[in-house]
Each structure stands twice: as C-alpha cells, then as structure tokens.
Enzyme design. Structure first.
Site, PDB file in Angstrom:
ATOM      1  N   ASP A 132       0.838  -1.201   0.000  1.00  0.00           N
ATOM      2  CA  ASP A 132       0.000   0.000   0.000  1.00  0.00           C
ATOM      3  C   ASP A 132       0.874   1.252   0.000  1.00  0.00           C
ATOM      4  O   ASP A 132       2.097   1.162   0.148  1.00  0.00           O
ATOM      5  CB  ASP A 132      -1.006  -0.012   1.173  1.00  0.00           C
ATOM      6  CG  ASP A 132      -0.352  -0.241   2.526  1.00  0.00           C
ATOM      7  OD1 ASP A 132       0.888  -0.140   2.633  1.00  0.00           O
ATOM      8  OD2 ASP A 132      -1.091  -0.529   3.481  1.00  0.00           O
TER       9      ASP A 132
ATOM     10  N   ASN B   4      -8.738  -2.225  13.695  1.00  0.00           N
ATOM     11  CA  ASN B   4     -10.107  -2.634  13.324  1.00  0.00           C
ATOM     12  C   ASN B   4     -10.078  -3.870  12.415  1.00  0.00           C
ATOM     13  O   ASN B   4     -11.036  -4.133  11.696  1.00  0.00           O
ATOM     14  CB  ASN B   4     -10.825  -1.477  12.621  1.00  0.00           C
ATOM     15  CG  ASN B   4     -10.120  -1.040  11.347  1.00  0.00           C
ATOM     16  OD1 ASN B   4      -9.086  -1.594  10.980  1.00  0.00           O
ATOM     17  ND2 ASN B   4     -10.667  -0.057  10.661  1.00  0.00           N
TER      18      ASN B   4
ATOM     19  N   HIS C  58      -8.324  -4.364   9.751  1.00  0.00           N
ATOM     20  CA  HIS C  58      -8.110  -4.157   8.311  1.00  0.00           C
ATOM     21  C   HIS C  58      -6.818  -4.849   7.880  1.00  0.00           C
ATOM     22  O   HIS C  58      -5.948  -5.156   8.697  1.00  0.00           O
ATOM     23  CB  HIS C  58      -8.118  -2.660   7.943  1.00  0.00           C
ATOM     24  CG  HIS C  58      -6.924  -1.874   8.367  1.00  0.00           C
ATOM     25  ND1 HIS C  58      -7.005  -0.596   8.880  1.00  0.00           N
ATOM     26  CD2 HIS C  58      -5.588  -2.143   8.342  1.00  0.00           C
ATOM     27  CE1 HIS C  58      -5.806  -0.144   9.145  1.00  0.00           C
ATOM     28  NE2 HIS C  58      -4.928  -1.060   8.834  1.00  0.00           N
TER      29      HIS C  58
ATOM     30  N   GLU D 132     -10.479  -1.576   4.570  1.00  0.00           N
ATOM     31  CA  GLU D 132     -11.176  -1.329   5.839  1.00  0.00           C
ATOM     32  C   GLU D 132     -12.406  -2.236   5.935  1.00  0.00           C
ATOM     33  O   GLU D 132     -12.849  -2.804   4.927  1.00  0.00           O
ATOM     34  CB  GLU D 132     -11.595   0.148   5.897  1.00  0.00           C
ATOM     35  CG  GLU D 132     -10.432   1.140   5.807  1.00  0.00           C
ATOM     36  CD  GLU D 132      -9.581   1.231   7.076  1.00  0.00           C
ATOM     37  OE1 GLU D 132      -9.701   0.355   7.958  1.00  0.00           O
ATOM     38  OE2 GLU D 132      -8.785   2.179   7.177  1.00  0.00           O
TER      39      GLU D 132
HETATM   40  N1  LIG Z   1      -2.161   0.462   6.073  1.00  0.00           N
HETATM   41  C1  LIG Z   1      -1.282   0.028   7.141  1.00  0.00           C
HETATM   42  C2  LIG Z   1      -1.059  -1.448   7.039  1.00  0.00           C
HETATM   43  O1  LIG Z   1      -0.326  -1.733   5.883  1.00  0.00           O
HETATM   44  C3  LIG Z   1      -0.363  -1.922   8.312  1.00  0.00           C
HETATM   45  O2  LIG Z   1       0.074  -3.241   8.181  1.00  0.00           O
HETATM   46  C4  LIG Z   1      -1.338  -1.852   9.441  1.00  0.00           C
HETATM   47  C5  LIG Z   1      -0.743  -2.145  10.807  1.00  0.00           C
HETATM   48  O3  LIG Z   1       0.169  -1.161  11.198  1.00  0.00           O
HETATM   49  P1  LIG Z   1       1.070  -1.267  12.484  1.00  0.00           P
HETATM   50  O4  LIG Z   1       1.985  -2.413  12.286  1.00  0.00           O
HETATM   51  O5  LIG Z   1       1.830   0.055  12.555  1.00  0.00           O
HETATM   52  O6  LIG Z   1       0.169  -1.458  13.657  1.00  0.00           O
HETATM   53  O7  LIG Z   1      -2.053  -0.639   9.436  1.00  0.00           O
HETATM   54  C6  LIG Z   1      -1.744   0.436   8.547  1.00  0.00           C
HETATM   55  O8  LIG Z   1      -2.844   1.280   8.507  1.00  0.00           O
END
Ligand SMILES: N[C@@H]1[C@@H](O)[C@H](O)[C@@H](COP(=O)(O)O)O[C@@H]1O
Length: 244
Positions: A67, A134, A136, A141
């Site tokens: 992403d 959440n 995702h 989402e």
């Molecule tokens: N879009 C990103 C994801 O690609 C990521 O894997 C996830 C967890 O992030 P984190 O590891 O900082 O908790 O949420 C973010 O919003």
C-alpha cells in the site's frame, strides 16, 4: 493456519524474521510483498543485520509493497520513506527489483494500472501483512468486498488515528487515503505472514481468528487461505478464547 504465540515484541520480530529468512533460503528468487509499520520495525532491523552480515542473500529477490499513502513521496509517513529509511538505505546488497506505488501522482488510475502489471509479473511467494486495530488488511477497511483488487481506499478514523500516533502527526498532516492492494490480491500469495503485537491488537486478533468470516472483518479472510503463519505475542493473544 500455523499460529505461533510468543512472549513479547522482541520474540515476535525474531519469529517473523525467521519466516522471511527461510523463504529466501529456500528460493533466492523469492517475490516478497510487504507491509510497513510498527509491527515489523524489529523484523526489518534483523533483516538489515543479516543481509549486511552476508547471512542472507537478497540479490536475486523481488521486493514490493502492498500500500501507499496519497501524499508527496518524501513525507515522513509514506511507505516510500519507511522502506528507504528502515531498509533500502541501510542494506549493502539490494533486491533485483524493488516495486513501490507512488501516491503523489495525479493520475491514480494510471498508477494502479502500472502496479497491476508489476504484481502480475511478480506473483508473490510471501505476503507480509499487519492487522489494523479494526482488523483491516493493507487499506482494506471493514466492509471492503473480499474480491477487492488494487484500488484507492478511504481510511477509517481509527486507521488515521493510528497513523497520527505512530508518526506523531497533527490531524491536518495525517493522510486519509491510500493506494492499496485488494484482499483478492493479498490472498494470491503462496504464503502469508501476519505479525500482531500488543494489547491494541487484541480485539482485531480475536475477530480475525474467532469471529465470523465476513467482510466486516477483513482479516477473517485469512482463515480461507491454505498457508498462513500468524505470529502474535501474549498481549495480542490476550482476548482469545482458545489456546492455539
Ligand atoms: N495500512 C497500514 C497497514 O499496511 C499496516 O500493516 C497496518 C498495521 O500497522 P502497524 O503495524 O503500525 O500497527 O495498518 C496500517 O494502517
């Protein structure tokens, strides 16, 4: 699904590193698609150490990301900045091909089409994902169709809040949209690695593993994949009913 429960973030980072290292040892041409973020900071540190010590050869591998924020590329929170600061700028040997989306372009459709071709050219041997609070996956989402493919996604408020917290941003600075691989793109990988750490992920881990397999919980789709390694620490596992 192979579930690995470890004590803390340090052990989680090592366990995730081991999965990536094993993938590369088995196939030095491996195509690896990765997320960024807090869940994998420690893993990237271990990768940098191993690559620079000559213990891991990535010269023939493919690295892509799943992403990217809609923003100028050099903003501190972009996937581009993360991958460079925490990985590509630090390693002495580079992958054969590096693929990143560009969230600064005017023509988003053209960028998604360009990246579609990159993904088609490099089917993923390993897909590295993290769970949002959440549940995702990437920027898919809750409510996103399970058959989603590369698209421009609006982020939920909880996601925007996480980004603000991790990168220390004000509400004005925080990005609200991402270019993202879809759930169907993620599910195409031969092997999917998930790492979740800390109490803030406990509800998402429970929903993903013990809730209904439903579009309201994007990560629940992982239970329909034949080869997932799900690593969590004790705090992330704290709401689970079952012991795995
Ligand atoms: N879009 C990103 C994801 O690609 C990521 O894997 C996830 C967890 O992030 P984190 O590891 O900082 O908790 O949420 C973010 O919003």
């Amino acid at each position: 699904m192979k579930i690995i429960q470890v004590r803390d973030y340090k052990e989680l980072s090592k366990a995730a590193f081991d999965v990536i290292a094993e993938t590369l040892k088995q196939n030095e041409n491996a195509s690896i698609n990765t997320t960024t973020g807090a869940s994998y900071d420690g893993t990237f540190e271990l990768l940098v150490e191993a690559i620079n010590a000559g213990e891991l050869n990535i010269a023939n591998s493919i690295f892509t990301n799943l992403d990217e924020y809609v923003a100028e590329r050099d903003k501190p929170f972009t996937v581009y900045t993360y991958m460079h600061k925490k990985f590509y700028d630090l390693i002495k040997v580079h992958p054969k091909y590096i693929g990143l989306m560009d969230g600064s372009v005017e023509d988003v459709e053209a960028e998604l089409n360009r990246y579609r071709k990159v993904l088609d050219k490099y089917p993923r041997d390993l897909q590295i994902v993290g769970l949002g609070t959440n549940a995702h996956l990437a920027a898919n989402e809750p409510g996103t169709p399970f058959n989603s493919r590369l698209f421009l996604a609006d982020s939920d408020q909880s996601t925007i809040d996480s980004t603000m917290g991790y990168h220390n941003l004000t509400a004005e600075e925080a990005p609200t949209q991402m270019l993202t691989m879809g759930l169907a793109d993620i599910m195409e990988a031969k092997h999917i690695l998930v790492a979740s750490s800390g109490e803030r992920k406990a509800a998402a881990v429970k929903a993903a593993l013990e809730g209904p397999i439903h579009e309201d919980c994007p990560a629940s789709i992982l239970r329909a994949h034949p080869n997932v390694t799900f690593i969590m620490d004790d705090a992330a596992a704290s709401l689970l009913d079952k012991k795995y």
